[in-house]
Design an enzyme around this catalytic site. Sequence first.
Site, PDB file in Angstrom:
ATOM      1  N   GLY A 121     -26.988  -9.502  42.917  1.00  0.00           N
ATOM      2  CA  GLY A 121     -25.794 -10.279  42.616  1.00  0.00           C
ATOM      3  C   GLY A 121     -25.776 -10.448  41.109  1.00  0.00           C
ATOM      4  N   CYS A 122     -24.658 -10.915  40.526  1.00  0.00           N
ATOM      5  CA  CYS A 122     -24.609 -10.905  39.072  1.00  0.00           C
ATOM      6  C   CYS A 122     -23.472 -11.738  38.515  1.00  0.00           C
ATOM      7  CB  CYS A 122     -24.383  -9.492  38.545  1.00  0.00           C
ATOM      8  SG  CYS A 122     -25.601  -8.338  39.071  1.00  0.00           S
ATOM      9  N   ALA A 123     -23.484 -11.844  37.173  1.00  0.00           N
ATOM     10  CA  ALA A 123     -22.348 -12.365  36.420  1.00  0.00           C
ATOM     11  C   ALA A 123     -21.949 -11.296  35.418  1.00  0.00           C
ATOM     12  CB  ALA A 123     -22.752 -13.625  35.677  1.00  0.00           C
ATOM     13  N   HIS A 183     -23.745  -8.819  30.916  1.00  0.00           N
ATOM     14  CA  HIS A 183     -24.202  -8.815  32.300  1.00  0.00           C
ATOM     15  C   HIS A 183     -25.411  -9.723  32.477  1.00  0.00           C
ATOM     16  CE1 HIS A 183     -26.206  -7.067  35.907  1.00  0.00           C
ATOM     17  NE2 HIS A 183     -24.965  -7.003  36.322  1.00  0.00           N
TER      18      HIS A 183
END
Lengths: 364, 500
Positions: A12-14, A182
């Site tokens: 999952g990430c931003a 990221h």
Amino acid sequence: MKKEGEVRIPSGCAICGIFSRDGSPVNGGTIAKSIALMHNRSNGLGGGFAGYGIYPAYKDYYALHIFYDNLKAREETERFLDSHFDIINLSKIPTKQVESITDAPLIWRYFVSPLVHKIQDSQLEENEYTARCMIRINNSIDGAYVFSCGKNMGVFKAVGYPEDVAEFYRLEDYEGYAWTAHGRYPTNTPGWWGGAHPFALLDLSVVHNGEISSYDANRRAVEMYDYTCNLLTDTEVITYILDYLIRKEGLTLEESANVIAAPFWSTIAMKDQEEATRLAYLRKMYSSFLITGPFSILVGFTGGMMALNDRLKLRSLVVAEKGETTYFSSEEAAIRAIEPDLDRVWSPAGGKPVIVRLNKEAIV
Amino acid sequence: MNMIASRYRINIRKDECVLCKRCVRECSFGAINFNSEKNTITLTHSKCVDCQRCAALCPREAIFITRNQNTYANNHLYTANTLNEIYRQSATGGVLLSSMGSGIGSVHIYFDHLLLNASQVTNPSIDPLREPMETITFLGRRPRHIERGKDGKLVDNLPPHIELSTPILFSAMSYGAISLNVHKALAKAALRLGTYYNCGEGGLHESLYEYATNTIVQVASGRFGVHERYLNSAAAIEIKIGQGAKPGIGGHLTGTKIIGDVSATRMVPEGIDAISPAPHHDIYSIEDLRQLVLSLKEATSYTKPVIVKVAAVHNIAPIASGIARSGADIIAIDGFRGGTGAAPMRIRDNVGLPIELAIAAVDQRLREEKIRNEISIIAGGGIRNSTDVVKAIALGADAVAIGSAALCALGCHICASCHTGNCAWGIATQRPELTNRLDPEEGADSLVNLVSAWTREIKEIMGGMGINSIEALRGNRLALRAVGLHEKELEILGVKYGGE
């Protein structure tokens, strides 16, 4: 524990991005401040940035950013580079000690130009020649990993939280017309620097939030066209698909978006005849490159940026504008953190690309 | 003396039987008869094939079939079947015949060793009741690259494709091997489902031309019933090189079945045996195949995809590669367990490869040769349910073909007696009193139900994996994990072991 690439690691990430359409410089510290707000979307196991327009003095040379595990890998790589490129400049990438960033590899930067006679012998054009050389280093030199190889752009990434990574690379020393960032939340990782994002090939860089369910279908399809997926990550395969569709097949960005986030057949049926034919053609022609499952991506390239969501919009993605600047982010708050007074904020629909480019008169 | 003990025993509960004689009328194998002098039912157990027709039709449920409890001396090497085969051959001097697909247990059913994935936490599963879930499948050739017109717009340079609403077709089964009513049921079901049935090598009955949009016509080694109108009354044309139940073997429809419409449709005189040669006598090599593919395209003005159907044999990967370069649009691969109306039993049970290995080998080979995206693959031979479909597609097929499972929807109980021509369910027979037992409309309903149910299940499974379009499942081998297989099998199937 297996190294990244020997095992597939979903994350999952931003993500966030800034694009200055008039080319006015944006400091690397700004993007770091934006992504820092989404600290909780990362878990400290990967952060990174891509900046465009950051090397104006060397804009005609490929800027190579390379991780080395040891001196031997560096020597071997430099021997290879020497025999394939003119090395105009080489140096360590300047870094700053940051307590939370550990186990740093040797990080070097080279500005290079392909040897003319080598290009002629290879019967390839310059970009393809350079891309193949970089893939060869990554595949065959143990302990060396090229993580950035475009012109007038560069990727900076590490294992750590993105704001710490920015500090480590002294991002406030760089200015560019576009940035992406990221923060990673892998579900398990050995903490390898090469596995952090963005992932880039030539000037094309991708940051991605999601976990695609079509992964192996996409991987096996793109590997038919001389790509090798070493990292087994979504971002890597998405980058290769876009490189293939845009650079090799000559599709436009919009057409590529229609392939990877193709409209549903029921949607195509509602379009007028010409558009329906076009969309159906792209779906049938490149059916193996349809990407399913959640993703939001920011694609950086020379002179532009594209944001795209999966067709069901299973990941958040917000776009905002202020004057000549466009902002992208997983969360609106991360945009407001750097620009509270926005002209316009919206959530693009699933499968609908948002593409921004430099204005014609922009100077970068 | 009868050396061969009966395989089955017919049991009728005397206290429940009302002597309605329904079973006597239903048994087409002569195993159940009525003795009017004694007013009793007489049984000839040795003639029973366990087709279950009598049991299914008995109004009192008074009939049940069991295995014969009489047992031969227990021996792993010389089992009862092995001994019976020796007795039959020593008594007749003949080749052992059988039908349907091989059911032998010593060859893995790889589908049963593959488990499917599902989404948890890191990405969402998708509810097919709430979100679009696409099973539309296109089969046909793709050009290598796009083309643009002078205006820069994309030119549609795709050769003709066939469109399936769900990745399931009905396999080729010929008129002659099965009855006209079965063909009608298949044609009606294909039309209603938005898929295709395949008329097999026996020609296309006049009454079926109206289903042309959902028909695949076959050109086999006997060329029975092939003419220009036949070719042009189909959505696609299939060249049949071989079938999974009898690779390398031709076909033989006895003259007794070449009567009336079968004779007319096949274009073979009444009473004359219809022999399909083992090879096509104009195809002795791959370059000859190309000639036939192109001839058929010429005859149909390049408006229809051409399928080449082959049995899964040891060299299937290079064979498929050759077919992919022959100009054909679609490769149909029929696995070891594929059914038949009649085949030498030794061939059926010993020649060829399971479809799972064949799909994996072919898909991988075509990828290594960079041509997988140019051609479509239909896999058949032992597809029993929706998960077999999903697994076949995840291994690398574009779509699957079902034959035996479709016949089961029409009543077949896999008694493997098709070659006798006495099918009590009216499927694999031309005896009018038997073919009348199958109503084409009711049959079509059952087929539509079956394929619709499978499609629903496929959508549920895809949704669980977070995949909302069938093409994202194709060749997606990470959707599979194996259990109970050894490393070489994993390597060939291209799947990881459970827990990896």
